[in-house]
Write an enzyme that holds these catalytic residues in place. Structure first.
Site, PDB file in Angstrom:
ATOM      1  N   ASP A  33       0.955  32.307  27.646  1.00 51.91           N
ATOM      2  CA  ASP A  33      -0.358  32.860  28.272  1.00 51.91           C
ATOM      3  C   ASP A  33      -0.346  32.647  29.739  1.00 51.91           C
ATOM      4  O   ASP A  33      -1.451  33.022  30.209  1.00 51.91           O
ATOM      5  CB  ASP A  33      -1.324  32.140  27.552  1.00 51.91           C
ATOM      6  CG  ASP A  33      -1.256  32.195  25.984  1.00 51.91           C
ATOM      7  OD1 ASP A  33      -1.775  33.354  25.711  1.00 51.91           O
ATOM      8  OD2 ASP A  33      -0.725  31.419  25.409  1.00 51.91           O
TER       9      ASP A  33
ATOM     10  N   CYS B 146      -1.591  44.010  16.949  1.00 51.87           N
ATOM     11  CA  CYS B 146      -1.659  43.414  18.050  1.00 51.87           C
ATOM     12  C   CYS B 146      -0.460  43.887  19.003  1.00 51.87           C
ATOM     13  O   CYS B 146       0.481  43.892  18.778  1.00 51.87           O
ATOM     14  CB  CYS B 146      -1.639  41.899  17.917  1.00 51.87           C
ATOM     15  SG  CYS B 146      -2.011  41.092  19.264  1.00 51.87           S
TER      16      CYS B 146
END
Ligand code: EPU
Length: 455
Positions: A327, A137
């Site tokens: 985020d 990732c």
């Protein structure tokens, strides 16, 4: 195979995007109304929790995103029957849970890390669980050491195989005393999903307390669990011998809401985000206001808009809840390229979450990355040479470019950058956005964006 292709294969591509590239003609403010549904980071865990019940569970406000399709596929290979109810509703019948082969789990998991969270529930139901090799990732190594240590503490036997990891529970898992070295969201969920059916009491210190975790606790309580959340990040669970199914409406997606809020600010637009609520966005709203954004809170959502005038620079540190969520930083950074002065973003949750900045620089942004902790408090990455602080000098007008989306949140920031930029941008790998943003193409249309899709 790249992660999008893997996800598309895993999801049956129903909610995925056939187009790989979006051509955006920037410069138009986004205006109008969109609605957000349940949070990706709760819904996927709530789906796993259904395995713990001995009767069916019903979940509402499930978004049509490919991460949900991935978990649905994983539940189905484990013998859980998943049916569609009313729009946005899924019903899970776990009465025939069975073991799945590593290769099938791998095929359904795509690039998702969710198989780790199946472990506790499957160990209770079947006595064994498998985790395939999890794909890399781009937001750091994302290790699973906390998860494996926690499972071992409950009494699971962890065995490394060439194709992944096998876990087994020779006897019923036992409650235990755990202290997390960092308030990891996933590891806290692991403890919750494992402890509720373990024998005896579990005490978890250093727990994450994100709203999505609180909503998972709501669900587990509905199922019959006994969980108390004390001050100072301590969660106590008294194990029970059985749980029933739940009926629940998922908490709204505060990350999606914050993403559209930043899109409104960066494009000098005005977006009403239906379903957004103040409480879970409190920290975001403070920073949004400090940058110069305006918002009106209504019962059914929040209107985010650029009230005119110059945007102001800010110093932001990402943190675990109740801090500024990691985020939220990527979409906000695009708005900060428009602020008058120097902004600092210190990322303290993931060691490598500024990969998306390269494309913004290519589009004309002035952003410098540093390995020092540039916020007010040093973080655990400061002495380890990770590039985790960004200095954004503005305002810098952005111009169109050819860019490739690296990950979900960074990808959304690329979309916003292209929407604010002068000229045309070709944004490839766009399918990845449908992992976490429901119907984002339709939403862009509703908000008046000027774009076309390319297969
Ligand atoms: N960590 C470890 N070892 C572990 C687990 C985590 O060192 O075993 C570290 C991570 O490397 C990271 C930190 O702990 O540096 C925090 O990771 P955490 O476990 O809290 O994150 P996660 O559970 O993997 C969830 C969300 C992320 C969100 C983070 C932080 C889901 C599916 N993902 O990840 O969301 O950023 O919590 O709030 O719930 C996204 O939605 O795009 C996303 C990445």
């Amino acid at each position: 195979m790249n992660s999008v292709a893997k996800d598309a294969r895993a999801s049956g591509a129903k909610v995925g995007l056939e187009a790989e590239t979006i051509i955006i003609r920037g410069g138009r403010p986004l205006t109008g109304r969109i609605d957000v549904k349940g949070a990706k980071n709760l819904v996927t865990k709530a789906m796993v929790a259904a395995i713990l019940g001995d009767t069916p569970s019903t979940l509402r406000d499930v978004p049509a995103i490919s991460d949900v399709q991935v978990v649905r596929g994983l539940l189905e290979v484990h013998g859980v029957t998943v049916t569609d109810g009313d729009p946005g509703e899924l019903i899970f019948d776990p009465s025939r849970v069975e073991s799945a082969h590593m290769v099938d789990i791998d095929a359904h998991a795509g690039s998702s890390r969710i198989p780790i969270l199946f472990c506790g529930p499957l160990l209770h139901r079947l006595g064994e669980a498998f985790i395939p090799d999890l794909g890399g990732c781009r937001i750091g190594d994302r290790p699973i050491d906390f998860h494996l240590e926690v499972l071992a503490q409950f009494g699971a036997v962890v065995e490394k195989l060439p194709s992944g990891i096998r876990l087994s529970a020779p006897e019923r898992l036992r409650g235990t005393k755990i202290s997390l070295p960092y308030p990891s969201v996933g590891a806290t969920e692991q403890v919750l999903l494992t402890s509720v059916l373990a024998e005896g009491k579990t005490e978890l210190a250093g727990a994450a307390i994100e709203p999505e975790i609180m909503d998972l606790i709501n669900i587990l309580q509905k199922m019959g669990a006994i969980i108390s959340v004390d001050t100072d990040r301590v969660i106590r669970i008294e194990g029970v011998s059985k749980l029933k199914g739940y009926s629940h409406r998922a908490l709204f997606d505060r990350n999606e809401a914050a993403s559209w809020a930043s899109a409104a600010l960066a494009t000098e637009g005005d977006i009403f985000v239906g379903g957004a609520k103040q409480e879970e966005l409190l920290t975001f709203l403070n920073i949004f206001r400090k940058v110069g954004g305006a918002f009106d809170i209504a019962d059914d959502g929040i209107r985010f808009y650029h009230p005119g005038g110059e945007l102001k620079p800010v110093v932001v540190e990402t943190d675990v809840h109740p801090g500024f969520m990691t985020d939220w930083q990527q979409p906000l950074v695009v708005a900060l390229t428009k602020a008058q002065g120097v902004s600092i973003v210190h990322e303290t949750v993931y060691e490598q979450r500024f990969g998306f900045v390269e494309a913004l620089v290519q589009m004309g942004a002035n952003i410098q990355l540093h390995s020092e902790c540039l916020g007010s408090s040093p973080c655990r990455f400061g002495q380890r040479n990770f590039v985790h602080s960004a200095v954004i000098s503005g305002p810098t007008p952005l111009h169109g470019a050819d860019i490739e989306i690296p990950d979900l949140r960074g990808g959304f920031s690329h979309l916003i950058a292209a929407l604010t930029a002068e000229g045309t941008s070709r944004v490839s790998n766009v399918g990845i956005i449908s992992r976490g943003y429901e119907n984002f193409i339709t939403k862009l249309q509703q908000l008046g964006a000027d774009f076309s899709l390319e297969a």
